[in-house]
Design an enzyme around this catalytic site. Structure first.
Site, PDB file in Angstrom:
ATOM      1  N   HIS A  12       3.938 -11.280  -4.042  1.00 47.96           N
ATOM      2  CA  HIS A  12       4.427 -10.358  -5.070  1.00 47.96           C
ATOM      3  C   HIS A  12       5.475  -9.403  -4.509  1.00 47.96           C
ATOM      4  O   HIS A  12       6.553  -9.250  -5.068  1.00 47.96           O
ATOM      5  CB  HIS A  12       3.254  -9.557  -5.647  1.00 47.96           C
ATOM      6  CG  HIS A  12       2.265 -10.423  -6.355  1.00 47.96           C
ATOM      7  ND1 HIS A  12       1.002 -10.658  -5.875  1.00 47.96           N
ATOM      8  CD2 HIS A  12       2.375 -11.136  -7.495  1.00 47.96           C
ATOM      9  CE1 HIS A  12       0.370 -11.466  -6.692  1.00 47.96           C
ATOM     10  NE2 HIS A  12       1.180 -11.788  -7.677  1.00 47.96           N
ATOM     11  N   ILE A  13       5.134  -8.774  -3.377  1.00 47.27           N
ATOM     12  CA  ILE A  13       6.065  -7.775  -2.828  1.00 47.27           C
ATOM     13  C   ILE A  13       7.268  -8.473  -2.192  1.00 47.27           C
ATOM     14  O   ILE A  13       8.417  -8.124  -2.465  1.00 47.27           O
ATOM     15  CB  ILE A  13       5.354  -6.876  -1.795  1.00 47.27           C
ATOM     16  CG1 ILE A  13       4.238  -6.079  -2.481  1.00 47.27           C
ATOM     17  CG2 ILE A  13       6.354  -5.927  -1.131  1.00 47.27           C
ATOM     18  CD1 ILE A  13       3.335  -5.301  -1.539  1.00 47.27           C
ATOM     19  N   ASP A  63       4.756   1.705   8.274  1.00 47.92           N
ATOM     20  CA  ASP A  63       3.967   2.486   7.311  1.00 47.92           C
ATOM     21  C   ASP A  63       2.469   2.320   7.543  1.00 47.92           C
ATOM     22  O   ASP A  63       1.678   3.086   7.024  1.00 47.92           O
ATOM     23  CB  ASP A  63       4.323   1.995   5.888  1.00 47.92           C
ATOM     24  CG  ASP A  63       3.646   2.805   4.798  1.00 47.92           C
ATOM     25  OD1 ASP A  63       3.794   4.051   4.819  1.00 47.92           O
ATOM     26  OD2 ASP A  63       2.974   2.211   3.936  1.00 47.92           O
ATOM     27  N   GLU A 112      -5.928   4.060  11.265  1.00 48.40           N
ATOM     28  CA  GLU A 112      -5.356   5.096  10.415  1.00 48.40           C
ATOM     29  C   GLU A 112      -6.409   6.168  10.171  1.00 48.40           C
ATOM     30  O   GLU A 112      -7.569   5.835   9.911  1.00 48.40           O
ATOM     31  CB  GLU A 112      -4.897   4.482   9.083  1.00 48.40           C
ATOM     32  CG  GLU A 112      -3.782   3.455   9.286  1.00 48.40           C
ATOM     33  CD  GLU A 112      -3.273   2.835   7.981  1.00 48.40           C
ATOM     34  OE1 GLU A 112      -3.785   3.199   6.909  1.00 48.40           O
ATOM     35  OE2 GLU A 112      -2.369   1.995   8.065  1.00 48.40           O
ATOM     36  N   HIS A 121       1.156   5.336   5.585  1.00 45.21           N
ATOM     37  CA  HIS A 121       0.613   4.376   4.611  1.00 45.21           C
ATOM     38  C   HIS A 121       0.850   4.834   3.161  1.00 45.21           C
ATOM     39  O   HIS A 121      -0.079   4.960   2.364  1.00 45.21           O
ATOM     40  CB  HIS A 121      -0.889   4.147   4.861  1.00 45.21           C
ATOM     41  CG  HIS A 121      -1.362   2.836   4.282  1.00 45.21           C
ATOM     42  ND1 HIS A 121      -2.384   2.098   4.823  1.00 45.21           N
ATOM     43  CD2 HIS A 121      -0.944   2.125   3.195  1.00 45.21           C
ATOM     44  CE1 HIS A 121      -2.583   1.001   4.109  1.00 45.21           C
ATOM     45  NE2 HIS A 121      -1.711   1.007   3.109  1.00 45.21           N
ATOM     46  N   GLY A 130       3.066   2.160  -1.021  1.00 45.31           N
ATOM     47  CA  GLY A 130       2.692   1.859  -2.411  1.00 45.31           C
ATOM     48  C   GLY A 130       2.279   3.092  -3.186  1.00 45.31           C
ATOM     49  O   GLY A 130       1.845   2.996  -4.333  1.00 45.31           O
TER      50      GLY A 130
HETATM   51  P1  NAI Z   1       0.505 -11.407  -2.025  1.00 48.47           P
HETATM   52  O1  NAI Z   1      -0.844 -11.964  -1.810  1.00 48.47           O
HETATM   53  O2  NAI Z   1       1.146 -11.514  -3.346  1.00 48.47           O
HETATM   54  O3  NAI Z   1       1.504 -12.041  -0.935  1.00 48.47           O
HETATM   55  C1  NAI Z   1       1.162 -12.275   0.395  1.00 48.47           C
HETATM   56  C2  NAI Z   1       1.870 -13.537   0.821  1.00 48.47           C
HETATM   57  O4  NAI Z   1       1.663 -13.721   2.214  1.00 48.47           O
HETATM   58  C3  NAI Z   1       1.333 -14.791   0.123  1.00 48.47           C
HETATM   59  O5  NAI Z   1       2.403 -15.471  -0.491  1.00 48.47           O
HETATM   60  C4  NAI Z   1       0.704 -15.586   1.248  1.00 48.47           C
HETATM   61  O6  NAI Z   1       0.812 -16.978   1.059  1.00 48.47           O
HETATM   62  C5  NAI Z   1       1.515 -15.112   2.434  1.00 48.47           C
HETATM   63  N1  NAI Z   1       0.859 -15.331   3.708  1.00 48.47           N
HETATM   64  C6  NAI Z   1      -0.461 -15.218   4.022  1.00 48.47           C
HETATM   65  N2  NAI Z   1      -0.663 -15.511   5.310  1.00 48.47           N
HETATM   66  C7  NAI Z   1       0.552 -15.800   5.838  1.00 48.47           C
HETATM   67  C8  NAI Z   1       0.992 -16.172   7.129  1.00 48.47           C
HETATM   68  N3  NAI Z   1       0.136 -16.282   8.152  1.00 48.47           N
HETATM   69  N4  NAI Z   1       2.299 -16.407   7.295  1.00 48.47           N
HETATM   70  C9  NAI Z   1       3.182 -16.297   6.273  1.00 48.47           C
HETATM   71  N5  NAI Z   1       2.820 -15.956   5.023  1.00 48.47           N
HETATM   72  C10 NAI Z   1       1.516 -15.702   4.816  1.00 48.47           C
HETATM   73  O7  NAI Z   1       0.405  -9.885  -1.573  1.00 48.47           O
HETATM   74  P2  NAI Z   1       1.408  -8.708  -1.962  1.00 48.47           P
HETATM   75  O8  NAI Z   1       0.959  -8.053  -3.202  1.00 48.47           O
HETATM   76  O9  NAI Z   1       2.803  -9.177  -1.861  1.00 48.47           O
HETATM   77  O10 NAI Z   1       1.101  -7.690  -0.770  1.00 48.47           O
HETATM   78  C11 NAI Z   1       1.380  -8.038   0.582  1.00 48.47           C
HETATM   79  C12 NAI Z   1       0.653  -7.065   1.475  1.00 48.47           C
HETATM   80  O11 NAI Z   1       1.259  -5.782   1.380  1.00 48.47           O
HETATM   81  C13 NAI Z   1      -0.778  -6.811   1.019  1.00 48.47           C
HETATM   82  O12 NAI Z   1      -1.650  -7.767   1.483  1.00 48.47           O
HETATM   83  C14 NAI Z   1      -1.066  -5.487   1.620  1.00 48.47           C
HETATM   84  O13 NAI Z   1      -1.592  -5.746   2.884  1.00 48.47           O
HETATM   85  C15 NAI Z   1       0.293  -4.816   1.738  1.00 48.47           C
HETATM   86  N6  NAI Z   1       0.439  -3.642   0.890  1.00 48.47           N
HETATM   87  C16 NAI Z   1       0.732  -2.465   1.505  1.00 48.47           C
HETATM   88  C17 NAI Z   1       0.895  -1.314   0.771  1.00 48.47           C
HETATM   89  C18 NAI Z   1       1.254  -0.045   1.449  1.00 48.47           C
HETATM   90  O14 NAI Z   1       1.091   1.014   0.867  1.00 48.47           O
HETATM   91  N7  NAI Z   1       1.786  -0.073   2.648  1.00 48.47           N
HETATM   92  C19 NAI Z   1       0.694  -1.300  -0.678  1.00 48.47           C
HETATM   93  C20 NAI Z   1       0.455  -2.628  -1.237  1.00 48.47           C
HETATM   94  C21 NAI Z   1       0.308  -3.734  -0.458  1.00 48.47           C
END
Ligand code: NAI
Length: 412
Positions: free
Chosen positions: A159-160, A262, A267, A290, A293
């Site tokens: 998504h991100i 971030d 933490e 952090h 988001g």
């Molecule tokens: P998502 O689940 O939509 O996307 C994660 C992607 O990573 C998926 O497409 C998955 O196939 C891929 N992936 C998993 N393992 C992998 C690997 N070993 N190598 C390559 N690709 C791999 O998750 P979304 O919503 O995009 O969020 C991503 C991450 O961002 C979250 O899991 C969370 O940890 C982090 N996050 C951080 C925030 C913050 O405030 N810093 C806020 C929201 C999310």
């Protein structure tokens, strides 16, 4: 909407300062709301959960063990955030308690900050700003670059990652991405076949993978060594993904020219706490606590998304978006002969033969069923039956009697 018992007797406990939009949504639907700013520790949580039908938490409140066991009336749990590992998901499922979260509501916030950091790192803006705060005027173009035509490597194209991809291309960056799952690249973005390929080609690497075994330590000394000289690294994903000692060494040696971080391996749990990191004091390093988001818009959107899912479950039995039980999307109950049908919601252990026992329960009394749904996932099954009002109590009693039953609830 009318339910099995008066809405005014249904109690929603909202902790950790969940956004007011959630309070408004619950109160607007007639529920009683307990809203508190802080998290609840075990004893207070157990106390609150004893009478709660719904609980809303963010990342700090641990819903597991004794507090969860004491929650006899609890129908559903809302995590007003992305992560759900602060809840014992299996224990909740084994009690027929769905857990909902908000997987997309802060996606855009993270993507926007990432794009801003791409520019800030390329222009060394934070370093220049720190120098100005320290009373120094360093007017120089050295090491300050446009982002146009640079290559952004996105690791994790979910998504991100895919939102970052779209925004980055509109600013003239070339986008490449690596994901372990098959993905459709947005616009002109190009998927590459390996992390090594991405690291070798990217001027900026941005991480958007979840915290899993496969991503722990994904960027360590060897991966940093494989990056282009002078490249930048952005981690707005999870702290377990990057080895910060290796990153610190690479920045101090000048192998990398900047980083924006971030998320950290450890933490602090408090809001205003001391913090130490190996990256402190290094020029052209953007550190944030952090908050990628954390925007007002995201908090408001999360509150609406999660309260919406909780209320939909309360009012219709729909479990769409639940992370620990089978997902079933349901419309509101219809009518038979002008009378509203009753809906029986039945969580059960997923073993062969439950459906035939349910069908027996219905056929034994010749109940009129207008709709029937069964979904299973892992060890849990969820059956939903819309039956003639007059038959509902009898069918419910029989379904309660099925040995694998976890919980039955009737909506009327
Ligand atoms: P998502 O689940 O939509 O996307 C994660 C992607 O990573 C998926 O497409 C998955 O196939 C891929 N992936 C998993 N393992 C992998 C690997 N070993 N190598 C390559 N690709 C791999 O998750 P979304 O919503 O995009 O969020 C991503 C991450 O961002 C979250 O899991 C969370 O940890 C982090 N996050 C951080 C925030 C913050 O405030 N810093 C806020 C929201 C999310």
């Amino acid at each position: 909407m009318q339910t099995s018992f008066p809405k005014g007797k249904i109690e929603a406990v909202l902790l950790e300062g969940v956004h007011q939009n959630a309070v408004d949504a619950f109160e607007g639907d007639g529920l009683r709301v307990h809203h508190q700013k802080g998290a609840a520790e075990d004893a207070q949580l157990a106390d609150l959960l004893r009478s709660a039908h719904m609980v809303g938490i963010r990342s700090k409140t641990q819903v597991r063990g004794a507090p969860l066991e004491s929650a006899e009336r609890l129908l559903a749990i809302g995590c007003f955030c992305i992560g759900t590992n602060q809840v014992d998901l299996d224990a909740a499922a084994a009690r027929g308690i769905p857990v909902f979260n908000a997987p997309f509501s802060n996606t855009r916030s993270v993507a926007e900050l990432t794009i801003a950091e791409v520019v800030m790192l390329q222009r060394r803006v934070f370093e220049r700003s720190s120098q100005m705060h320290a009373g120094r005027w360093v007017k120089s173009a050295s090491g300050s670059r446009e982002v146009r035509s640079k290559t952004l490597g996105i690791v994790g194209y979910g998504h991100i990652g895919s939102q970052v991809s779209v925004l980055a291309e509109s600013m003239g960056l070339r986008v490449i991405a690596f994901d372990t799952a098959a993905k459709l690249p947005m616009g002109n973005a190009r998927l590459v076949g390996s992390l090594a390929e991405l690291l070798a080609e990217s001027d900026i690497v941005s991480l958007h993978v979840p915290a899993t075994d496969s991503t722990r330590g994904m960027i360590g000394a060897a991966q940093i060594a494989a990056m282009k000289p002078g490249a930048c690294l952005i981690n707005n994903a999870r702290g377990s993904v990057v080895d910060l000692d290796a990153l610190s060494a690479a920045l101090r040696e000048g192998k990398l020219s900047g980083a924006a971080i971030d998320v950290f391996p450890r933490e602090p749990s408090g809001r205003d706490t001391d913090f130490e990191t190996a990256l402190a004091g290094i020029g052209n390093v953007i550190l944030t606590p952090h908050v990628a988001g954390s925007t007002e818009e995201a908090q408001a959107a999360i509150a609406e998304e999660v309260s919406g899912k909780l209320l939909k479950f309360l009012n219709t039995g729909a479990t769409g978006g639940a992370v620990n039980v089978p997902e079933v999307d349901l419309p509101e109950q219809g009518t038979i002969g002008g009378e509203r049908v009753h809906r029986i919601l039945h969580f059960h252990r997923n073993v062969p033969g439950v459906l035939s026992q349910i069908n027996n329960a219905v056929s034994e009394i010749g109940a009129n069923v207008s709709s029937q749904t069964l979904r299973t996932a892992g060890e849990i099954g969820y059956a939903v039956l819309d039956v003639n009002a007059g038959d509902a109590e009898d069918v419910r009693r029989r379904m309660d009697g099925i040995g694998e039953t976890i919980r039955t609830r009737v909506l009327w």
